[in-house]
Motif scaffolding. Structure first.
Motif, PDB file in Angstrom:
ATOM      1  N   TYR A  75       0.883  -1.185   0.000  1.00  0.00           N
ATOM      2  CA  TYR A  75       0.000   0.000   0.000  1.00  0.00           C
ATOM      3  C   TYR A  75       0.913   1.225   0.000  1.00  0.00           C
ATOM      4  O   TYR A  75       1.602   1.503   0.992  1.00  0.00           O
ATOM      5  CB  TYR A  75      -0.874   0.045   1.268  1.00  0.00           C
ATOM      6  CG  TYR A  75      -1.976  -0.995   1.344  1.00  0.00           C
ATOM      7  CD1 TYR A  75      -2.162  -1.943   0.351  1.00  0.00           C
ATOM      8  CD2 TYR A  75      -2.864  -1.013   2.412  1.00  0.00           C
ATOM      9  CE1 TYR A  75      -3.176  -2.893   0.418  1.00  0.00           C
ATOM     10  CE2 TYR A  75      -3.892  -1.955   2.491  1.00  0.00           C
ATOM     11  CZ  TYR A  75      -4.027  -2.894   1.497  1.00  0.00           C
ATOM     12  OH  TYR A  75      -5.035  -3.829   1.587  1.00  0.00           O
ATOM     13  N   HIS A  76       0.924   1.964  -1.086  1.00  0.00           N
ATOM     14  CA  HIS A  76       1.820   3.133  -1.158  1.00  0.00           C
ATOM     15  C   HIS A  76       1.327   4.061  -2.261  1.00  0.00           C
ATOM     16  O   HIS A  76       0.877   3.577  -3.316  1.00  0.00           O
ATOM     17  CB  HIS A  76       3.263   2.656  -1.451  1.00  0.00           C
ATOM     18  CG  HIS A  76       4.294   3.699  -1.184  1.00  0.00           C
ATOM     19  ND1 HIS A  76       4.658   4.633  -2.128  1.00  0.00           N
ATOM     20  CD2 HIS A  76       5.032   3.981  -0.077  1.00  0.00           C
ATOM     21  CE1 HIS A  76       5.562   5.436  -1.608  1.00  0.00           C
ATOM     22  NE2 HIS A  76       5.824   5.059  -0.360  1.00  0.00           N
ATOM     23  N   PRO A  77       1.465   5.382  -2.048  1.00  0.00           N
ATOM     24  CA  PRO A  77       1.009   6.308  -3.106  1.00  0.00           C
ATOM     25  C   PRO A  77       1.814   6.178  -4.392  1.00  0.00           C
ATOM     26  O   PRO A  77       1.330   6.547  -5.472  1.00  0.00           O
ATOM     27  CB  PRO A  77       1.184   7.702  -2.483  1.00  0.00           C
ATOM     28  CG  PRO A  77       1.962   7.515  -1.230  1.00  0.00           C
ATOM     29  CD  PRO A  77       1.878   6.074  -0.821  1.00  0.00           C
ATOM     30  N   ASP A 112      -1.996   6.265   0.317  1.00  0.00           N
ATOM     31  CA  ASP A 112      -1.173   6.540   1.490  1.00  0.00           C
ATOM     32  C   ASP A 112      -2.001   6.106   2.697  1.00  0.00           C
ATOM     33  O   ASP A 112      -2.902   6.828   3.135  1.00  0.00           O
ATOM     34  CB  ASP A 112      -0.843   8.036   1.570  1.00  0.00           C
ATOM     35  CG  ASP A 112      -0.007   8.322   2.804  1.00  0.00           C
ATOM     36  OD1 ASP A 112       0.262   7.374   3.583  1.00  0.00           O
ATOM     37  OD2 ASP A 112       0.381   9.486   2.998  1.00  0.00           O
ATOM     38  N   ALA A 114      -1.627   6.100   5.751  1.00  0.00           N
ATOM     39  CA  ALA A 114      -1.620   6.953   6.946  1.00  0.00           C
ATOM     40  C   ALA A 114      -2.785   7.953   6.926  1.00  0.00           C
ATOM     41  O   ALA A 114      -3.155   8.503   7.957  1.00  0.00           O
ATOM     42  CB  ALA A 114      -0.283   7.703   7.029  1.00  0.00           C
ATOM     43  N   GLU A 115      -3.366   8.173   5.759  1.00  0.00           N
ATOM     44  CA  GLU A 115      -4.452   9.164   5.620  1.00  0.00           C
ATOM     45  C   GLU A 115      -5.832   8.560   5.886  1.00  0.00           C
ATOM     46  O   GLU A 115      -6.836   9.259   5.770  1.00  0.00           O
ATOM     47  CB  GLU A 115      -4.473   9.722   4.192  1.00  0.00           C
ATOM     48  CG  GLU A 115      -3.163  10.339   3.727  1.00  0.00           C
ATOM     49  CD  GLU A 115      -2.986  11.722   4.341  1.00  0.00           C
ATOM     50  OE1 GLU A 115      -3.943  12.496   4.292  1.00  0.00           O
ATOM     51  OE2 GLU A 115      -1.892  11.973   4.897  1.00  0.00           O
ATOM     52  N   ASN A 148       3.886  -1.259   4.154  1.00  0.00           N
ATOM     53  CA  ASN A 148       2.641  -0.749   4.749  1.00  0.00           C
ATOM     54  C   ASN A 148       1.514  -1.776   4.853  1.00  0.00           C
ATOM     55  O   ASN A 148       0.345  -1.404   5.020  1.00  0.00           O
ATOM     56  CB  ASN A 148       2.113   0.489   3.989  1.00  0.00           C
ATOM     57  CG  ASN A 148       2.995   1.695   4.212  1.00  0.00           C
ATOM     58  OD1 ASN A 148       3.564   1.859   5.278  1.00  0.00           O
ATOM     59  ND2 ASN A 148       3.123   2.530   3.199  1.00  0.00           N
ATOM     60  N   SER A 243      11.401   7.777   6.581  1.00  0.00           N
ATOM     61  CA  SER A 243      11.053   8.825   5.618  1.00  0.00           C
ATOM     62  C   SER A 243      11.130  10.222   6.244  1.00  0.00           C
ATOM     63  O   SER A 243      11.152  11.218   5.530  1.00  0.00           O
ATOM     64  CB  SER A 243       9.685   8.567   4.988  1.00  0.00           C
ATOM     65  OG  SER A 243       8.780   8.202   5.980  1.00  0.00           O
TER      66      SER A 243
END
Ligand SMILES: NC(=O)C1=CN([C@@H]2O[C@H](COP(=O)(O)OP(=O)(O)OC[C@H]3O[C@@H](n4cnc5c(N)ncnc54)[C@H](O)[C@@H]3O)[C@@H](O)[C@H]2O)C=CC1
Ligand SMILES: O=C(O)CCC(=O)C(=O)O
Length: 418
Positions: A75-77, A112, A114-115, A148, A243
């Motif tokens: 899971y990553h932008p 992302d 985290a959002e 993630n 990061s």
């Protein structure tokens, strides 16, 4: 994904470099450089505020000559179709170099995480599992964690799959929590193989690992465990990053204390026992004995490789060096232990998890670690004997020569590995 190189082109260039040392027909070689299929899907889920949001997701099944497709979900932008294709190809050659009976696959969602809230991520993961259902299965394609994602997401996928199939099939996915059929040692396995591979390489190169100065880029699952186990065998971890930035301690970090700090604050920056804070680029060019990139692809390109000041690089991440970086580092006599071997502990213990699930017979952590040790040491020996016998330019190409030959043998024997 940082940097400019296209990871799928990097994969193809790595295969081409190895093919020079092998007697493979060009049509067979072409087949080895392209995925068999890529699922691209749009997942629309309801957010907590009632709005719908659409997320793009992929699953690439690269090659199944040696067994079911196997590989994580990220899971990553920065996820792209080409990134997922590359990651699935790296899985093929990773499973082949450690000689476990799988092909390669990989998946990803452009997000992302985290959002988003846990309930939004659960709806999204279950929607992805629903889309994946016809394509996965314990003898078809077996996903696992990657950047993630972890036990929580794997459990949601297993649960969704089993509900839809009206069955109990824990081996459909690996990296699960122990209570859901996970294996002892899986969480630590990627960092553990990085440590074992680095230790073996230092031994092979006649360098002491005790007291070796180590820098680790990325302090997630792979990076922190590698740092911790390297500390355990006597190395000194002088720099780590995530990061948010990098930190340095001349006398070495207590890696577990840094991890506790990151768990509390979400970052390694501002860690109180650091001598100084610097940038990720400073970390990658620090004077150390061992550099462990454990974040994402393209961390080191050709230009940065000129400034790398490490004797050995152990790739815990997938694809952290571009082909140009490889060329420069080979020229500069910096030994790179390639991702397909250094981080293969993750998929190897996933294999043990799958075996345990199928047998409904569960191993101790001690047994898992012993079997992992044997597999990684044997793979390192295969790599170095091929490196010497064929006078190959670097460890990565030697690993690909071993792996490609195994895939071609399975293909030419006309079917999948037992
Ligand atoms: N989790 C697994 O079992 C396996 C992971 N890998 C590879 O290891 C790498 C890391 O994966 P995980 O540790 O699982 O992910 P993770 O999500 O647990 O950790 C990733 C870490 O990298 C850091 N990071 C991201 N961008 C960065 C940057 N530009 N500079 C410095 N740090 C940065 C993040 O802050 C985080 O600390 C990936 O390439 C993944 O494909 C490979 C084999 C298995
Ligand atoms: O555990 C697995 O099956 C795959 C882990 C993974 O995605 C990787 O090795 O890059």
């Amino acid at each position: 994904m940082s940097g400019k190189a296209n990871p799928f082109e990097s994969l193809q260039s790595q295969i081409d470099s190895a093919a020079v040392h092998l007697d493979i027909e060009s049509d067979v070689l072409d087949r080895l450089k392209h995925p068999e299929r890529v699922l691209e899907t749009n997942l629309s889920i309801e957010l907590d505020d009632g709005r719908l949001e659409r997320f793009k997701a992929f699953r690439s099944q690269f090659n199944g000559d040696r067994g079911p497709y196997k590989g994580g979900i990220r899971y990553h932008p920065g996820v792209t179709r080409d990134e997922v294709k590359a990651l699935s190809g790296w899985m093929v050659y990773k499973c082949a170099v450690v000689n476990i009976p799988y092909g390669g696959g990989k998946g990803g969602i452009v997000i992302d995480p985290a959002e988003y809230s846990a309930s939004e991520l659960e709806r999204l993961t279950r929607a992805f599992a629903t889309e994946l259902r016809p394509f996965i299965g314990e003898d078809r394609d077996i996903p696992a964690p990657d950047v993630n994602t972890g036990q929580r997401e794997m459990n949601w996928i297993k649960d969704t799959y089993e509900l839809l199939e009206n069955t109990t099939e824990p081996g459909v996915i690996t990296g699960k929590a122990i209570e859901s059929g996970g294996s002892e040692g899986r969480v630590e396995a990627t960092g553990r193989s990085t440590m074992i591979a680095a230790r073996e390489a230092f031994n092979y190169l006649d360098k002491p690992i005790e007291g070796a100065r180590v820098a680790v880029q990325g302090y997630g699952n792979a990076g922190w465990i590698a740092a911790n186990l390297l500390e355990e065998i006597g190395a000194t971890v002088v720099a780590v990053s995530d990061s948010s930035g990098a930190i340095y301690a001349e006398d070495g970090f207590d890696t577990a204390a840094v991890k506790s700090f990151k768990n509390e604050t979400g970052t390694v920056s501002d860690y109180e026992d650091a001598d100084e804070e610097f940038t990720n680029e400073d970390l990658l060019t620090l004077n150390v004995d061992l550099l462990v990139p454990a974040a994402l692809e393209n961390a080191i390109d050709g230009d940065l490789a000129e400034d790398v000041d490490a004797d050995v690089i152990a790739e815990a991440a997938n694809g952290p060096l571009t082909p140009e970086a490889d060329e420069v580092l080979t020229e500069r006599d910096v030994h790179v232990i390639p991702d397909i071997l250094a981080n293969a502990g993750g998929v190897t213990v996933s294999y043990f998890e799958w075996v345990q699930n199928r047998q409904r017979f569960y191993w101790s952590e001690e047994r898992v670690n012993e079997e992992l040790e044997t597999i990684i040491c044997n793979a390192f020996d295969d790599l170095t004997s091929t490196y010497e016998a064929h006078d190959i330019e670097n460890f990565r190409t030697a690993a690909y020569v071993v792996a490609i030959q195994r895939v071609v043998n399975a293909f030419e024997e006309g079917g999948t590995f037992p």
